[in-house]
Design an enzyme around this catalytic site. Structure first.
Site, mmCIF file in Angstrom:
data_model
loop_
_atom_site.group_PDB
_atom_site.id
_atom_site.type_symbol
_atom_site.label_atom_id
_atom_site.label_comp_id
_atom_site.label_asym_id
_atom_site.label_seq_id
_atom_site.Cartn_x
_atom_site.Cartn_y
_atom_site.Cartn_z
ATOM 1 N N GLU A 11 79.160 11.231 48.239
ATOM 2 C CA GLU A 11 79.153 9.843 47.178
ATOM 3 C C GLU A 11 77.458 9.558 47.311
ATOM 4 O O GLU A 11 77.093 9.983 47.874
ATOM 5 C CB GLU A 11 79.956 9.362 48.845
ATOM 6 C CG GLU A 11 80.652 7.973 48.269
ATOM 7 C CD GLU A 11 81.065 7.119 49.930
ATOM 8 O OE1 GLU A 11 82.037 7.745 49.925
ATOM 9 O OE2 GLU A 11 80.783 6.223 50.242
ATOM 10 N N ASP B 230 76.557 5.508 46.964
ATOM 11 C CA ASP B 230 77.184 3.876 46.965
ATOM 12 C C ASP B 230 76.113 3.225 46.407
ATOM 13 O O ASP B 230 75.398 3.088 47.377
ATOM 14 C CB ASP B 230 77.017 4.342 47.689
ATOM 15 C CG ASP B 230 78.626 5.050 49.346
ATOM 16 O OD1 ASP B 230 78.999 4.749 48.868
ATOM 17 O OD2 ASP B 230 78.674 4.888 50.501
ATOM 18 N N GLU C 82 76.869 -1.065 47.290
ATOM 19 C CA GLU C 82 77.964 -2.030 48.002
ATOM 20 C C GLU C 82 76.605 -2.933 48.321
ATOM 21 O O GLU C 82 75.821 -3.336 48.064
ATOM 22 C CB GLU C 82 77.585 -1.253 49.639
ATOM 23 C CG GLU C 82 78.994 -0.005 49.522
ATOM 24 C CD GLU C 82 79.294 -0.361 50.916
ATOM 25 O OE1 GLU C 82 80.178 0.077 51.842
ATOM 26 O OE2 GLU C 82 78.368 -0.059 52.402
#
Ligand SMILES: *[C@@H]1O[C@H](CO)[C@@H](O)[C@H](O)[C@H]1NC(C)=O
Length: 293
Positions: free
Chosen positions: A106, A108, A110
């Site tokens: 993953e 990411d 955010e």
């Protein structure tokens, strides 16, 4: 003629890598429906100008999200986002790549909202083979709610680079030689979502979402994907080595990009797991490489 075109192409690559990092090679302004579909709470997504622009909204009942139609192994993925304006405390807007199975990979972005006038935090993380815990947190050098900015990921066999506009804010090098897993054989989909995370997001969960300000709206455009579509045959992508992102110019950052990266590190970093000696008395192996940067 052919060699003239080739020279132009190389010239472009050189210019692009020098001036703008992972400059997209495909048009970035593609409509939502070309690459993406809604994932959940589809009535909380609104479309504008022939789907060239969309808005996600969060209220006390639900957030919403969307995902790419295809799965990709390596490439360049970008999104332009205008974050939830004014009082966005407790909200999180995410843009990430993720593989499907349990030992997942993953990548990411955010964005943690804040009270009116207080700064957003951008948290990034990298999971490889199911292992994450590699958070970085930075402030941005602009207000991400005022205008669209581009957030992108370059992923090849050598490195994963997170860009904010043209600025590399984080590099995760392939440290397989140091025993660290690197995403190379699991295709990923691209996801985005807006949800409530007031149990942890803003000042560690102290600032709660003010539902009287709902709905919270984030705007998106530029649904650019330029990757090796892998749903059909992942092995083909892994062994290709001939796509533009495999070119030598994209195997490492150049001097200007390293300077920009260190500018971000010096001026905007709030947290870097590589310097957290309480959590990691023994430095994670990839951090040794990281330190040279
Ligand atoms: C929100 O603002 C406070 C006060 O300026 C700051 O400490 C915090 O880092 C900001 N961002 C988040 C997501 O908490």
């Amino acid at each position: 003629m052919a060699s003239f075109v080739w020279t132009l192409y190389l010239g472009f690559l050189f210019w692009a890598s020098g001036a703008m990092g992972a400059a997209p090679k495909k048009p970035v302004d593609v409509p939502f429906g070309r690459n993406y579909v809604p994932t959940w709470a589809i009535d909380h997504i609104k479309y504008f100008n022939g789907e060239s622009e969309i808005q996600l909204s969060l209220d006390k009942y639900t957030g919403t999200g969307f995902q790419s139609k295809g799965s990709y192994l390596f490439g360049h993925f970008s999104m332009q986002i205008k974050m939830v304006p004014a009082d966005s405390a407790g909200t999180v807007t995410a843009f990430y790549l993720s593989s499907q199975y349990s030992e997942h990979d993953e990548i990411d972005f955010e964005f943690l909202g804040n009270r009116t006038g207080q700064p957003y935090i951008l948290q990034t993380n990298v999971f490889t083979g199911g292992k994450g815990d590699r958070e970085h947190r930075i402030y941005l050098w602009f207000d991400p709610t005022k205008a669209y900015h581009s957030y992108s990921v370059l992923w090849n066999l050598y490195q994963i680079v997170f860009f904010v506009d043209d600025v590399p804010i984080r590099v995760f090098k392939n440290s397989k030689d140091l025993g660290v897993k690197f995403p190379f054989d699991q295709p990923m989909k691209i996801y985005s979502s807006l949800w409530n995370a007031d149990d942890w997001a803003t000042r560690g969960g102290l600032e709660k979402t003010d539902w009287s300000k709902a709905p919270f709206v984030a705007s998106y455009r530029g649904f650019h994907i330029d990757g090796c579509e892998a749903s059909v045959n992942a092995k083909f992508c892994a062994t290709q080595g001939k796509r533009w992102w495999d070119h030598r110019d994209f195997q490492d950052l150049n001097g200007l990009q390293y300077r920009r990266l260190s500018w971000v590190r010096q001026k905007y970093t709030i947290y870097n797991y590589c310097t957290d000696r309480v959590r990691y008395p023994t430095l994670p192996p990839e951090c040794n490489r990281d330190r040279d940067i």
